[in-house]
Motif scaffolding. Structure first.
Motif, PDB file in Angstrom:
ATOM      1  N   ALA A   1       0.603  -1.210   0.075  1.00  0.00           N
ATOM      2  CA  ALA A   1      -0.144  -0.104  -0.018  1.00  0.00           C
ATOM      3  C   ALA A   1       0.460   1.267  -0.128  1.00  0.00           C
ATOM      4  O   ALA A   1       0.389   2.233  -0.630  1.00  0.00           O
ATOM      5  CB  ALA A   1      -1.008  -0.043   1.190  1.00  0.00           C
ATOM      6  N   TRP A   2       1.946   1.383   0.804  1.00  0.00           N
ATOM      7  CA  TRP A   2       2.929   2.547   0.575  1.00  0.00           C
ATOM      8  C   TRP A   2       3.495   2.616  -0.399  1.00  0.00           C
ATOM      9  O   TRP A   2       3.231   4.035  -0.863  1.00  0.00           O
ATOM     10  CB  TRP A   2       4.011   1.902   1.665  1.00  0.00           C
ATOM     11  N   LEU A   3       3.812   1.927  -1.216  1.00  0.00           N
ATOM     12  CA  LEU A   3       4.505   2.006  -2.561  1.00  0.00           C
ATOM     13  C   LEU A   3       3.424   2.434  -3.491  1.00  0.00           C
ATOM     14  O   LEU A   3       3.654   3.344  -4.278  1.00  0.00           O
ATOM     15  CB  LEU A   3       5.091   0.449  -3.017  1.00  0.00           C
ATOM     16  N   ARG A   4       2.364   1.999  -3.431  1.00  0.00           N
ATOM     17  CA  ARG A   4       1.118   2.330  -4.400  1.00  0.00           C
ATOM     18  C   ARG A   4       0.681   3.954  -4.107  1.00  0.00           C
ATOM     19  O   ARG A   4       0.469   4.680  -5.001  1.00  0.00           O
ATOM     20  CB  ARG A   4      -0.133   1.586  -4.226  1.00  0.00           C
ATOM     21  N   ASP A   5       0.550   4.129  -2.767  1.00  0.00           N
ATOM     22  CA  ASP A   5      -0.011   5.499  -2.322  1.00  0.00           C
ATOM     23  C   ASP A   5       1.059   6.553  -2.431  1.00  0.00           C
ATOM     24  O   ASP A   5       0.626   7.768  -2.510  1.00  0.00           O
ATOM     25  CB  ASP A   5      -0.647   5.352  -0.676  1.00  0.00           C
ATOM     26  N   THR A   6       2.334   6.240  -2.367  1.00  0.00           N
ATOM     27  CA  THR A   6       3.357   7.280  -2.340  1.00  0.00           C
ATOM     28  C   THR A   6       3.447   7.835  -3.789  1.00  0.00           C
ATOM     29  O   THR A   6       3.714   9.131  -3.930  1.00  0.00           O
ATOM     30  CB  THR A   6       4.587   7.021  -1.747  1.00  0.00           C
ATOM     31  N   LEU A   7       3.309   7.056  -4.690  1.00  0.00           N
ATOM     32  CA  LEU A   7       3.244   7.509  -6.129  1.00  0.00           C
ATOM     33  C   LEU A   7       1.978   8.131  -6.520  1.00  0.00           C
ATOM     34  O   LEU A   7       2.085   9.229  -7.278  1.00  0.00           O
ATOM     35  CB  LEU A   7       3.464   6.280  -6.971  1.00  0.00           C
ATOM     36  N   VAL A   8       0.950   8.113  -6.053  1.00  0.00           N
ATOM     37  CA  VAL A   8      -0.383   8.793  -5.927  1.00  0.00           C
ATOM     38  C   VAL A   8      -0.132   9.977  -5.586  1.00  0.00           C
ATOM     39  O   VAL A   8      -0.304  11.177  -6.044  1.00  0.00           O
ATOM     40  CB  VAL A   8      -1.559   7.911  -5.544  1.00  0.00           C
ATOM     41  N   THR A   9       0.722  10.059  -4.255  1.00  0.00           N
ATOM     42  CA  THR A   9       0.764  11.412  -3.800  1.00  0.00           C
ATOM     43  C   THR A   9       1.686  12.204  -4.477  1.00  0.00           C
ATOM     44  O   THR A   9       1.538  13.334  -4.581  1.00  0.00           O
ATOM     45  CB  THR A   9       1.286  11.174  -2.224  1.00  0.00           C
ATOM     46  N   ALA A  10       2.837  11.693  -5.150  1.00  0.00           N
ATOM     47  CA  ALA A  10       3.867  12.403  -5.751  1.00  0.00           C
ATOM     48  C   ALA A  10       3.269  13.187  -6.947  1.00  0.00           C
ATOM     49  O   ALA A  10       3.401  14.193  -7.173  1.00  0.00           O
ATOM     50  CB  ALA A  10       4.851  11.410  -6.292  1.00  0.00           C
ATOM     51  N   ARG A  11       2.244  12.355  -7.553  1.00  0.00           N
ATOM     52  CA  ARG A  11       1.503  13.045  -8.821  1.00  0.00           C
ATOM     53  C   ARG A  11       0.461  14.186  -8.293  1.00  0.00           C
ATOM     54  O   ARG A  11       0.509  15.352  -8.954  1.00  0.00           O
ATOM     55  CB  ARG A  11       0.925  12.099  -9.703  1.00  0.00           C
TER      56      ARG A  11
END
Length: 283
Positions: free
Chosen positions: A131-141
């Motif tokens: 979940a961390w790897l998925r959510d951090t990329l969404v947050t970066a965008r």
């Protein structure tokens, strides 16, 4: 305004007080301003240095993504110390800064006389990694697509930060206002390269077991993403003590500044008089 040269970036720092040095390393959502309560208190007896990480103006905001990452953050602590003429210091980090402080203790053990890692460990528990790897990329965008106003409001009202709003509405508003002023590009790059790509702290258990630097772990009992990792760190690091602050979320130094300062002062005093030791079970 004072700056030091680091690899690929110039870093802004502020220096206050005289005495033994303390280096303050900020979290992802903050900059050196969020250490104000600590600097005001500890600069009475210590030389306090708080700096802005790369990507956080007035430090440089490199365009090249390759100039961001957790390893840069560790070396940047050393760059600040070298630029300020400091050989050894107490290192205090929060969250992202706490991760860097712990890694600094592994990479530069002779340069850290004591380490405080507060609110460290988001994304580290094995059950949270996907979940961390998925959510951090969404947050970066999100920083680039939605802008700083929207992202600051969302972060400020998140489950581990809403506690600050309940306890100290004006302090919470300062935090959100400061966050709005950050560079969207810098935040996005930091999230994409540092936060997303950093290894789990659980991967370093064997190396942490060999640490001899005194460590104070600090975590709020409502900072759910960090509790499991802090328990692991307490078990792994022979010289670590764990302070859990009740009814407290992620920004522990902002939520409970008096208690936070008191715990740090007690820790530094024990280290400096030579009475901080490994846990009894490890004797």
């Amino acid at each position: 305004m004072a700056y030091v040269e680091a690899s690929g970036a110039r870093l802004y720092y502020e220096e206050t007080g005289r005495g033994y040095p303390i280096i303050f390393v900020h979290e992802f959502g903050s900059d050196c301003r969020e250490w104000e309560t600590q600097v005001r208190y500890f600069s009475r007896s210590y030389r306090c240095i708080a700096y802005n990480a790369r990507g956080y103006p007035p430090s440089d905001v490199p365009d090249d993504l390759k100039q961001y990452g957790w390893e840069f953050s560790v070396d940047d602590i050393a760059a600040v110390m070298n630029g300020a003429g400091i050989e050894r210091a107490h290192i205090v980090g929060l969250s992202m800064g706490g991760y860097a402080a712990l890694q600094f203790g592994l990479r530069y053990p002779g340069k850290a006389s004591a380490i405080v890692a507060a609110g460290a460990g988001s994304g580290s528990p094995p059950s949270h990694r996907e979940a961390w790897l998925r959510d951090t990329l969404v947050t970066a965008r999100g920083f680039l697509e939605r802008g700083m106003d929207a992202m600051a409001e969302e972060m400020g009202n998140s489950p581990t930060r809403i506690q600050l709003k309940y306890k100290d509405p004006r302090g919470w508003q300062d935090f959100v206002d400061h966050l709005r002023q950050h560079s969207a590009q810098g935040m996005s790059n930091t999230m994409a390269r540092y936060q997303t790509l950093r290894p789990s702290l659980h991967d370093f258990q064997e190396r942490f077991a060999k640490m001899t630097t005194p460590v104070l772990l600090a975590v709020g009992d409502e900072d759910a993403p960090c509790i499991e990792t802090n328990l692991m760190l307490k078990a792994a690091i022979p010289t670590a003590g764990l302070w859990m602050c009740p009814n407290t979320g992620h920004a522990i130094n902002l939520e409970e500044p008096a208690a936070f300062n008191a715990e740090l002062e007690r820790f530094f005093s024990a280290v400096e008089r030579g009475s901080w030791r490994a846990g009894w079970s490890r004797s």
